[in-house]
Design a protein around this motif. Structure first.
Motif, mmCIF file in Angstrom:
data_model
loop_
_atom_site.group_PDB
_atom_site.id
_atom_site.type_symbol
_atom_site.label_atom_id
_atom_site.label_comp_id
_atom_site.label_asym_id
_atom_site.label_seq_id
_atom_site.Cartn_x
_atom_site.Cartn_y
_atom_site.Cartn_z
ATOM 1 N N GLY A 117 -1.991 -11.756 11.778
ATOM 2 C CA GLY A 117 -0.944 -11.643 12.425
ATOM 3 C C GLY A 117 -0.937 -10.328 13.286
ATOM 4 N N ASP A 118 -0.486 -9.528 13.394
ATOM 5 C CA ASP A 118 -0.227 -8.802 14.675
ATOM 6 C C ASP A 118 0.324 -7.427 14.221
ATOM 7 O OD1 ASP A 118 1.892 -7.808 13.398
ATOM 8 O OD2 ASP A 118 3.204 -8.256 15.462
ATOM 9 N N ARG A 119 -0.428 -6.329 15.028
ATOM 10 C CA ARG A 119 -0.729 -4.518 14.446
ATOM 11 C C ARG A 119 0.332 -4.253 13.385
ATOM 12 N NH1 ARG A 119 -1.092 -1.230 19.453
ATOM 13 N NH2 ARG A 119 -1.422 -3.265 20.612
ATOM 14 N N ASN A 120 1.541 -4.926 13.820
ATOM 15 C CA ASN A 120 2.471 -4.478 12.509
ATOM 16 C C ASN A 120 2.024 -4.992 10.256
ATOM 17 O OD1 ASN A 120 3.809 -2.691 13.581
ATOM 18 N ND2 ASN A 120 4.606 -5.112 14.608
ATOM 19 N N TYR A 121 1.769 -6.411 11.426
ATOM 20 C CA TYR A 121 0.950 -7.104 9.862
ATOM 21 C C TYR A 121 -0.007 -6.604 9.671
ATOM 22 C CZ TYR A 121 -1.773 -11.064 7.308
ATOM 23 O OH TYR A 121 -2.424 -11.048 6.529
ATOM 24 N N LEU A 122 -0.897 -6.180 10.167
ATOM 25 C CA LEU A 122 -2.444 -5.435 9.882
ATOM 26 C C LEU A 122 -1.816 -4.070 9.348
ATOM 27 C CD1 LEU A 122 -5.231 -4.718 9.666
ATOM 28 C CD2 LEU A 122 -5.102 -4.488 12.173
ATOM 29 N N LEU A 123 -1.114 -3.316 9.528
ATOM 30 C CA LEU A 123 -0.857 -2.099 9.197
ATOM 31 C C LEU A 123 -0.070 -2.505 7.869
ATOM 32 C CD1 LEU A 123 0.439 0.220 12.285
ATOM 33 C CD2 LEU A 123 -1.508 0.702 10.966
ATOM 34 N N ARG A 124 0.598 -3.365 7.661
ATOM 35 C CA ARG A 124 1.613 -3.141 6.401
ATOM 36 C C ARG A 124 0.295 -3.802 5.583
ATOM 37 N NH1 ARG A 124 5.906 -6.031 8.663
ATOM 38 N NH2 ARG A 124 4.753 -8.025 8.939
ATOM 39 N N MET A 125 -0.158 -4.048 5.754
ATOM 40 C CA MET A 125 -2.061 -4.460 4.992
ATOM 41 C C MET A 125 -2.425 -3.951 4.342
ATOM 42 S SD MET A 125 -1.586 -8.468 4.132
ATOM 43 C CE MET A 125 -4.026 -8.372 4.017
ATOM 44 N N VAL A 126 -2.781 -3.207 5.353
ATOM 45 C CA VAL A 126 -3.693 -1.721 5.343
ATOM 46 C C VAL A 126 -2.474 -0.517 4.100
ATOM 47 C CG1 VAL A 126 -5.097 0.174 5.836
ATOM 48 C CG2 VAL A 126 -4.576 -2.109 7.047
ATOM 49 N N ARG A 127 -1.627 -0.675 4.132
ATOM 50 C CA ARG A 127 -0.780 0.435 3.634
ATOM 51 C C ARG A 127 -0.473 -0.512 1.813
ATOM 52 N NH1 ARG A 127 3.747 1.574 6.809
ATOM 53 N NH2 ARG A 127 1.772 3.568 7.737
ATOM 54 N N PHE A 128 -0.777 -1.484 1.918
ATOM 55 C CA PHE A 128 -0.511 -2.548 0.827
ATOM 56 C C PHE A 128 -1.412 -2.277 -0.214
ATOM 57 C CE2 PHE A 128 -1.525 -5.790 -1.974
ATOM 58 C CZ PHE A 128 -0.820 -6.477 -2.391
ATOM 59 N N GLU A 129 -2.777 -1.954 0.666
ATOM 60 C CA GLU A 129 -4.326 -1.835 0.264
ATOM 61 C C GLU A 129 -4.576 -0.567 -1.110
ATOM 62 O OE1 GLU A 129 -6.670 -4.057 -0.656
ATOM 63 O OE2 GLU A 129 -5.706 -5.621 -0.382
ATOM 64 N N ILE A 130 -3.689 0.351 -0.024
ATOM 65 C CA ILE A 130 -3.653 2.148 0.104
ATOM 66 C C ILE A 130 -3.044 2.088 -0.875
ATOM 67 C CG2 ILE A 130 -3.422 4.403 0.669
ATOM 68 C CD1 ILE A 130 -4.287 3.177 3.661
ATOM 69 N N GLN A 131 -1.464 1.641 -0.984
ATOM 70 C CA GLN A 131 -0.697 1.662 -2.183
ATOM 71 C C GLN A 131 -0.739 0.370 -3.244
ATOM 72 O OE1 GLN A 131 2.617 0.674 -0.477
ATOM 73 N NE2 GLN A 131 3.305 2.835 -0.539
ATOM 74 N N LYS A 132 -1.884 -0.247 -3.204
ATOM 75 C CA LYS A 132 -2.520 -0.888 -5.400
ATOM 76 C C LYS A 132 -3.347 0.167 -5.841
ATOM 77 C CE LYS A 132 -5.724 -4.415 -4.165
ATOM 78 N NZ LYS A 132 -6.144 -5.753 -3.843
ATOM 79 N N ARG A 133 -4.347 1.531 -4.602
ATOM 80 C CA ARG A 133 -5.337 1.926 -5.433
ATOM 81 C C ARG A 133 -5.152 2.904 -5.786
ATOM 82 N NH1 ARG A 133 -7.508 -1.332 -1.432
ATOM 83 N NH2 ARG A 133 -9.843 -2.172 -1.249
ATOM 84 N N ILE A 134 -3.545 3.190 -5.048
ATOM 85 C CA ILE A 134 -3.237 4.423 -5.813
ATOM 86 C C ILE A 134 -2.101 4.184 -7.107
ATOM 87 C CG2 ILE A 134 -1.147 6.761 -5.098
ATOM 88 C CD1 ILE A 134 -1.545 6.309 -2.299
ATOM 89 N N LYS A 135 -1.752 2.858 -7.086
ATOM 90 C CA LYS A 135 -1.438 3.078 -8.012
ATOM 91 C C LYS A 135 -1.989 2.793 -9.430
ATOM 92 C CE LYS A 135 2.543 -0.320 -8.907
ATOM 93 N NZ LYS A 135 3.374 -1.257 -8.788
ATOM 94 N N ASN A 136 -3.003 1.960 -8.747
ATOM 95 C CA ASN A 136 -4.008 1.650 -10.779
ATOM 96 C C ASN A 136 -5.018 2.940 -10.428
ATOM 97 O OD1 ASN A 136 -5.532 0.630 -8.409
ATOM 98 N ND2 ASN A 136 -5.306 -0.927 -9.389
ATOM 99 N N SER A 137 -5.287 3.652 -9.509
ATOM 100 C CA SER A 137 -6.484 4.746 -9.357
ATOM 101 C C SER A 137 -7.539 4.621 -9.417
ATOM 102 C CB SER A 137 -5.961 5.345 -11.489
ATOM 103 O OG SER A 137 -5.148 6.093 -11.085
ATOM 104 N N THR A 138 -7.863 3.216 -8.708
ATOM 105 C CA THR A 138 -8.973 2.576 -8.313
ATOM 106 C C THR A 138 -9.756 3.932 -6.795
ATOM 107 O OG1 THR A 138 -7.911 0.544 -7.594
ATOM 108 C CG2 THR A 138 -9.520 0.454 -9.059
ATOM 109 N N TYR A 139 -8.618 4.767 -6.746
ATOM 110 C CA TYR A 139 -8.859 5.421 -5.370
ATOM 111 C C TYR A 139 -10.259 6.057 -6.033
ATOM 112 C CZ TYR A 139 -5.957 9.134 -6.793
ATOM 113 O OH TYR A 139 -5.419 9.727 -7.421
#
Ligand SMILES: [Zn+2]
Length: 145
Positions: A117-139
């Motif tokens: 996908g394009d940059r919006n897709y990419l930013l959504r993917m990264v945001r999702f990865e960040i939120q996942k790490r915050i949610k399960n504290s793996t960050y």
């Protein structure tokens, strides 16, 4: 000032002694410290503000609990990268859609690419990865960059 404090205690307990004032201050202080501690504990994830994904560094800030100013940076020189997603518009095949992450500072070199996908897709993917790490504290296990 002192007479007001005395009156305050006399009104509530019927009498006043100095130890009551100290006890009152102690309880108030403990209460305030506990509140600050609880508030800070919930904000701990806000120290997590960079991650390495798709071979580049991503940095962001928080506004309340939202991720803002999310962007990618060169892992070599640290400059902001350019997203080239022109190619995404010329194709309808998802597997052909590619966003290139380019560093101008390093001489227009490709630092990473994301397929799908394009940059919006990419930013959504990264945001999702960040939120996942915050949610399960793996960050907390992420290597500091
Ligand atoms: Zn660079």
């Amino acid at each position: 000032m002192m007479s007001y404090i005395k009156l305050f205690f006399i009104n509530i307990f019927g009498y006043y002694e100095l130890w009551m004032l100290w006890l009152f201050l102690f309880i108030a202080l403990t209460f305030i410290i506990t509140i600050i501690f609880i508030l800070n504990r919930g904000e701990e994830y806000k120290k997590f503000n960079s991650i390495s994904l798709y071979n580049v560094i991503w940095k962001w800030r928080y506004k309340k609990s939202n991720i803002i100013y999310l962007w990618c940076y060169c892992p070599e020189c640290g400059s902001e990268l350019i997203c080239d997603d022109e190619y995404c518009r010329s194709t309808i095949m998802l597997t052909n859609k590619t966003t290139f992450l380019i560093c101008r500072q390093c001489g227009e070199i490709e630092k990473g690419r994301v397929i799908g996908g394009d940059r919006n897709y990419l930013l959504r993917m990264v945001r999702f990865e960040i939120q996942k790490r915050i949610k399960n504290s793996t960050y907390k296990n992420e290597a500091k960059t």
